[in-house]
Motif scaffolding. Structure first.
Motif, mmCIF file in Angstrom:
data_model
loop_
_atom_site.group_PDB
_atom_site.id
_atom_site.type_symbol
_atom_site.label_atom_id
_atom_site.label_comp_id
_atom_site.label_asym_id
_atom_site.label_seq_id
_atom_site.Cartn_x
_atom_site.Cartn_y
_atom_site.Cartn_z
ATOM 1 N N ILE A 126 39.492 43.046 139.712
ATOM 2 C CA ILE A 126 37.849 43.212 139.870
ATOM 3 C C ILE A 126 37.903 42.219 139.083
ATOM 4 C CG2 ILE A 126 36.558 44.490 139.449
ATOM 5 C CD1 ILE A 126 37.443 46.967 140.726
ATOM 6 N N ARG A 127 38.680 42.638 137.896
ATOM 7 C CA ARG A 127 38.990 41.935 136.479
ATOM 8 C C ARG A 127 39.016 39.824 137.100
ATOM 9 N NH1 ARG A 127 38.542 43.539 132.139
ATOM 10 N NH2 ARG A 127 38.524 46.203 131.600
ATOM 11 N N LYS A 128 39.905 39.787 137.479
ATOM 12 C CA LYS A 128 40.098 38.158 138.061
ATOM 13 C C LYS A 128 39.440 37.905 138.781
ATOM 14 C CE LYS A 128 43.711 35.865 140.687
ATOM 15 N NZ LYS A 128 44.771 36.176 142.350
ATOM 16 N N ALA A 129 38.433 38.585 140.004
ATOM 17 C CA ALA A 129 37.004 38.457 140.654
ATOM 18 C C ALA A 129 35.405 37.959 139.321
ATOM 19 C CB ALA A 129 36.589 39.372 141.527
ATOM 20 N N LEU A 130 36.039 38.855 138.905
ATOM 21 C CA LEU A 130 34.767 38.679 137.761
ATOM 22 C C LEU A 130 35.091 37.101 137.036
ATOM 23 C CD1 LEU A 130 34.943 41.591 135.789
ATOM 24 C CD2 LEU A 130 32.461 41.061 137.520
ATOM 25 N N ARG A 131 36.440 36.512 136.371
ATOM 26 C CA ARG A 131 36.911 35.445 135.798
ATOM 27 C C ARG A 131 36.452 34.512 136.580
ATOM 28 N NH1 ARG A 131 41.761 38.399 134.330
ATOM 29 N NH2 ARG A 131 42.916 37.301 135.531
ATOM 30 N N SER A 132 36.925 34.540 138.260
ATOM 31 C CA SER A 132 36.767 33.539 139.071
ATOM 32 C C SER A 132 34.718 33.433 139.038
ATOM 33 C CB SER A 132 36.918 33.762 140.633
ATOM 34 O OG SER A 132 36.521 33.068 141.356
ATOM 35 N N LEU A 133 34.516 34.675 139.402
ATOM 36 C CA LEU A 133 32.999 34.354 139.295
ATOM 37 C C LEU A 133 31.660 34.018 138.373
ATOM 38 C CD1 LEU A 133 32.066 37.425 140.974
ATOM 39 C CD2 LEU A 133 32.068 35.513 142.656
ATOM 40 N N SER A 134 32.640 34.211 137.301
ATOM 41 C CA SER A 134 31.491 33.374 135.738
ATOM 42 C C SER A 134 32.090 32.170 136.333
ATOM 43 C CB SER A 134 32.663 33.989 135.072
ATOM 44 O OG SER A 134 33.603 33.488 134.653
ATOM 45 N N ARG A 135 32.610 31.372 137.471
ATOM 46 C CA ARG A 135 32.643 29.999 137.063
ATOM 47 C C ARG A 135 31.925 29.626 138.050
ATOM 48 N NH1 ARG A 135 37.914 31.041 135.442
ATOM 49 N NH2 ARG A 135 38.579 30.996 138.129
ATOM 50 N N ALA A 136 31.352 30.589 138.898
ATOM 51 C CA ALA A 136 31.257 30.181 140.018
ATOM 52 C C ALA A 136 28.953 29.511 139.941
ATOM 53 C CB ALA A 136 30.325 31.471 141.020
ATOM 54 N N GLY A 149 22.331 39.926 153.456
ATOM 55 C CA GLY A 149 23.559 39.694 152.904
ATOM 56 C C GLY A 149 24.407 38.749 152.895
ATOM 57 N N LEU A 150 24.897 38.328 152.115
ATOM 58 C CA LEU A 150 26.189 37.298 152.126
ATOM 59 C C LEU A 150 27.337 37.504 153.352
ATOM 60 C CD1 LEU A 150 28.260 35.279 149.980
ATOM 61 C CD2 LEU A 150 29.920 37.107 149.852
ATOM 62 N N SER A 151 26.738 36.257 154.015
ATOM 63 C CA SER A 151 27.544 35.816 155.997
ATOM 64 C C SER A 151 28.600 36.560 155.565
ATOM 65 C CB SER A 151 27.536 34.623 156.047
ATOM 66 O OG SER A 151 27.490 34.365 157.096
ATOM 67 N N GLU A 152 29.713 35.191 154.632
ATOM 68 C CA GLU A 152 31.363 35.356 154.556
ATOM 69 C C GLU A 152 31.837 36.906 154.739
ATOM 70 O OE1 GLU A 152 33.745 32.839 152.208
ATOM 71 O OE2 GLU A 152 31.857 31.747 151.709
ATOM 72 N N LEU A 153 30.679 37.687 153.993
ATOM 73 C CA LEU A 153 31.564 39.306 154.111
ATOM 74 C C LEU A 153 30.908 39.994 154.649
ATOM 75 C CD1 LEU A 153 32.484 41.688 152.080
ATOM 76 C CD2 LEU A 153 30.031 41.738 150.685
ATOM 77 N N GLU A 350 29.268 38.489 146.484
ATOM 78 C CA GLU A 350 30.607 37.822 146.366
ATOM 79 C C GLU A 350 31.782 38.650 145.993
ATOM 80 O OE1 GLU A 350 31.357 35.021 146.945
ATOM 81 O OE2 GLU A 350 28.773 33.938 147.202
ATOM 82 N N LEU A 351 31.152 39.812 144.653
ATOM 83 C CA LEU A 351 33.028 39.762 143.764
ATOM 84 C C LEU A 351 33.567 41.214 144.415
ATOM 85 C CD1 LEU A 351 33.287 40.910 141.024
ATOM 86 C CD2 LEU A 351 32.448 43.020 141.072
ATOM 87 N N VAL A 352 32.698 41.825 146.229
ATOM 88 C CA VAL A 352 33.619 42.989 146.826
ATOM 89 C C VAL A 352 34.091 42.062 147.812
ATOM 90 C CG1 VAL A 352 33.398 44.301 148.893
ATOM 91 C CG2 VAL A 352 32.412 44.965 146.027
ATOM 92 N N LEU A 353 33.594 40.276 148.343
ATOM 93 C CA LEU A 353 34.678 39.821 148.904
ATOM 94 C C LEU A 353 35.757 39.305 148.801
ATOM 95 C CD1 LEU A 353 34.784 38.257 151.953
ATOM 96 C CD2 LEU A 353 33.218 36.954 150.627
#
Length: 461
Positions: A126-136, A149-153, A350-353
């Protein structure tokens, strides 16, 4: 909350003020100590007190009057039992376990709650995903998502559903804020006040509470180790002409039972004969060791709506669920989504995906199921020593549905345990007919503290 060594100096200063307000040492309108005086009292720097006061002001607990100082804000609320301990006088109803579990402090033990310990969840992923999303890009961080909802998910969920034999395109999936919100949306879509709904007896207690909110008439049928009692189910359809049947597929809550193919086929045949829609809640899917039958797989989503979420295996804090339904319902559900919550949660999806696509999630599930299996055996053995007998040996999951020793009332036991800071889940909250007063549900994952069994032993004497 009490002052602890783990708190920062600012947090300790803030908590000291909160305690003075709670204890009526500082009443509404009272002036707080000056920054210099309070810094001396707490033996901290003045800058620490300044930050503490600023944060308390931001929370609305105190107010600043320039040139005068800081004052306690607002009117004093009536004294609440929640401020001084558990709500021992609250009636044991379908919301009792949830309220106690969600509102209790960190000192409480929660073998009656329905989620995993925080330490069992994939925090690193989860923390890794949050770091990635912080740069989204800004769209992900700030804007509404589409109603579906999000197409990719949704594409990911369609592939996942295929693994359970459920044939659905991404366009047949709509994301929701949670599994509970998925059921709420479907009840809004399919029910009118007074419509009849069938549930299992016992069943997940929040089904009762949610259907009460929708002013539905609720009837129940006994649940067996293989699914609903077919004769009772048929009789309920003939007598009450229900609109919906809401149940768990995969692992049943609270019993841990698994639906058999024979019972599933009979239920679907009766549903067709009586124009019944089935909502199957598959929230425990990732905790199975082997895939159980799904109504949606046998039915092809004609009369069955399939829902789920990731709160049990990924995070209860990241709210993201889904509905898989027949194609001609999706536009109506999307319109209802806009009317009730506007767009989907873009950031949560996005975080869940991100976590689901991370190869570590599958490893997490494998480790989690192994840990649960070990814990289930240990918990069952400890309960057996106290005369508390599991109804069945579940094929996965976290729940043990147990029968208490003769003459012990589960609601009474739960109230007395609450006074000892232990939250239990008495059978009465799971049963519409109140026929499970001598049963109780244990969450094996939350039953590792030996004090739980010491309290039970004392109360059962």
């Amino acid at each position: 909350m009490v002052l602890t060594e783990e708190m920062t100096l600012v947090e300790r200063a803030m908590e000291a003020i909160r305690q003075r307000i709670a204890g009526r040492t500082l009443v509404p309108g009272a002036k707080l100590p000056s920054i210099r005086r309070f810094a001396e009292d707490m033996q901290v720097s003045k800058s620490t007190v300044v930050e503490a006061y600023d944060r308390l002001s931001a929370e609305g607990i105190i107010i600043s009057r320039p040139g005068s100082g800081f004052y306690v804000a607002g009117q004093l609320a009536p004294l609440s039992l929640a401020e001084i301990g558990p709500k021992l006088d609250r009636e044991v109803d379908p919301l009792w376990v949830s309220r106690q579990s969600l509102e209790a402090g960190g000192d409480f033990l929660k073998p009656g709650c329905g989620w995993m310990p925080a330490s069992w969840m994939p925090e690193t992923s989860i923390r890794k995903a949050l770091r990635s999303l912080s740069r989204a890009n800004d769209t992900i961080l700030t804007e509404y998502g589409s109603p579906l909802g999000l197409s990719e998910l949704r594409q990911f969920l369609a592939r996942r559903a295929a693994g359970y034999g459920i044939d659905a395109s991404p366009d047949q999936i709509i994301l929701t804020g949670s599994g509970t919100q998925a059921i709420d949306q479907l009840c809004r879509f399919l029910l009118e006040p007074g419509h009849c709904v069938v549930v299992d007896d016992p069943c997940y207690f929040n089904f009762h509470a949610l259907l009460r909110a929708h002013r539905a008439k609720v009837v129940s049928v006994p649940f067996t180790p293989n699914g609903p009692d077919i004769r009772a189910f048929e009789q309920a359809l003939i007598e009450h002409k229900p609109k919906l049947y809401i149940t768990n597929s995969g692992l049943h809550n609270p019993t841990g039972a698994t639906l058999s193919p024979v019972v599933a086929h009979r239920v679907l045949k009766l549903a067709e004969q009586h124009n019944l829609t089935i909502i199957e809640d598959d929230i425990f899917a990732d905790l199975e060791h082997e895939h159980a039958p799904r109504y949606a797989a046998f039915d092809g989503l004609e009369r069955v709506v399939h829902i789920g979420s990731f709160s049990k295996t990924l995070s209860a804090s990241v709210r993201c669920g889904y509905i898989i339904a027949r194609p001609d319902w999706i536009d109506g559900l999307a319109d209802l989504r806009i009317a009730t919550s506007f767009g989907a949660g873009h950031f949560s999806a996005e975080l869940v995906l991100s976590v689901l696509k991370d190869g570590s999630y599958r490893k997490h599930l494998d480790a989690l199921k192994t840990k649960l299996a070990d814990t289930m055996g240990t918990t069952a053995a400890r309960l057996n020593k106290l005369g508390i007998k599991p109804w069945i040996e579940p094929r996965g999951g976290m729940f043990l549905w147990c029968e208490l020793p003769q003459g012990v009332n589960a609601s009474d036991l739960a109230q007395r345990a609450l006074a000892r800071d232990v939250i239990l889940a008495p059978g009465s909250v799971f049963s519409i007919t109140q026929s499970a007063d001598n049963y109780i549900r244990f969450n094996a994952a939350q039953s590792q503290n030996p004090r739980i069994f010491g309290v039970l032993e004392d109360l059962l004497r």
